[in-house]
Design an enzyme around this catalytic site. Structure first.
Site, short mmCIF file in Angstrom:
data_model
loop_
_atom_site.label_atom_id
_atom_site.label_comp_id
_atom_site.label_asym_id
_atom_site.label_seq_id
_atom_site.Cartn_x
_atom_site.Cartn_y
_atom_site.Cartn_z
N CYS A 185 -1.99 -0.68 -3.07
CA CYS A 185 -2.35 0.62 -2.48
C CYS A 185 -3.86 0.90 -2.54
O CYS A 185 -4.45 1.32 -1.55
CB CYS A 185 -1.55 1.75 -3.09
SG CYS A 185 -1.83 2.07 -4.84
N HIS B 248 0.45 3.58 3.45
CA HIS B 248 0.26 3.08 2.08
C HIS B 248 0.88 1.70 1.94
O HIS B 248 1.67 1.26 2.78
CB HIS B 248 0.86 4.05 1.07
CG HIS B 248 2.36 4.11 1.09
ND1 HIS B 248 3.13 3.77 0.02
CD2 HIS B 248 3.23 4.46 2.06
CE1 HIS B 248 4.41 3.91 0.32
NE2 HIS B 248 4.49 4.33 1.57
N HIS C 52 -0.41 6.10 -7.51
CA HIS C 52 -0.20 5.55 -6.18
C HIS C 52 -1.05 6.34 -5.20
O HIS C 52 -1.35 7.51 -5.44
CB HIS C 52 1.27 5.63 -5.79
CG HIS C 52 1.58 4.88 -4.53
ND1 HIS C 52 1.43 3.51 -4.42
CD2 HIS C 52 1.99 5.30 -3.31
CE1 HIS C 52 1.75 3.14 -3.18
NE2 HIS C 52 2.10 4.21 -2.49
#
Length: 183
Positions: free
Chosen positions: A92, A155, A143
């Site tokens: 990510c 993502h 994240h």
């Protein structure tokens, strides 16, 4: 024994302190303890959703558009931990790093935790394409993705997955307490 006894730290923190080096870690702890520290993400109850002052950032509208299009163009690229190119795949933060460097000549921090402290916080009602979406139930993000508009973000989700487009309104992502940053 190279380090003094660290039993007064929680078992989860001890390996981090050993890994960072005790001297460096203690200096950080002392520095952090010398002044009040504001959490990087305010609690949801403290967010003023009626804010009328616009949040500005370093991205021009053209760069924000380029970042958004580049992120969308990488949908389908395989996830790979630690990777940061279309050829090797992305995690990510690698996706964010690659897109911002190649499309806006801005180098964000390489780790998701460091992205927590980068840029300006943005209330959800002021999101614009190219902003960062950070997730995590604690103070540090675990994240991140790139907001592309329409309550959607791009993502690199996890091992075995691919870069994908998802809705911020999905139950899973709402439970992750999304926060927003503008580079």
């Amino acid at each position: 024994m190279p380090y003094p006894n660290l039993q007064f730290f929680s078992p989860r923190i001890r390996p981090v302190l050993y890994g960072l080096g005790l001297t460096w870690a203690v200096s950080i702890l002392v520095a952090c303890g010398s002044a009040p520290v504001r959490a990087p993400f305010p609690s949801d109850s403290s967010l003023n959703t009626d804010i009328v002052t616009p949040v500005t950032g370093r991205l021009s509208p053209e760069q924000a558009n380029d970042v958004t299009l580049a992120a969308l163009g990488l949908v389908g690229t395989p996830y790979r931990y630690g990777a940061n190119t279309p050829e090797t795949g992305f995690d990510c933060s690698g996706l964010i790093n690659y897109v911002y460097q190649t499309r806006a000549s801005i180098t964000p921090p390489r780790t998701t935790a460091d992205l927590t402290f980068w840029g300006q916080s943005v209330p959800k009602n002021q999101l614009r394409a190219g902003d960062l979406v950070l997730f995590g139930k604690s103070t540090l993000a675990n994240h991140a993705g790139i907001y592309v508009g329409g309550d959607r973000f791009v993502h690199a989700p996890s091992t075995g997955g691919m870069v994908r487009l998802e809705s911020l309104d999905a139950r899973h992502w709402l439970a992750q307490k999304p926060r927003f940053k503008r580079p």
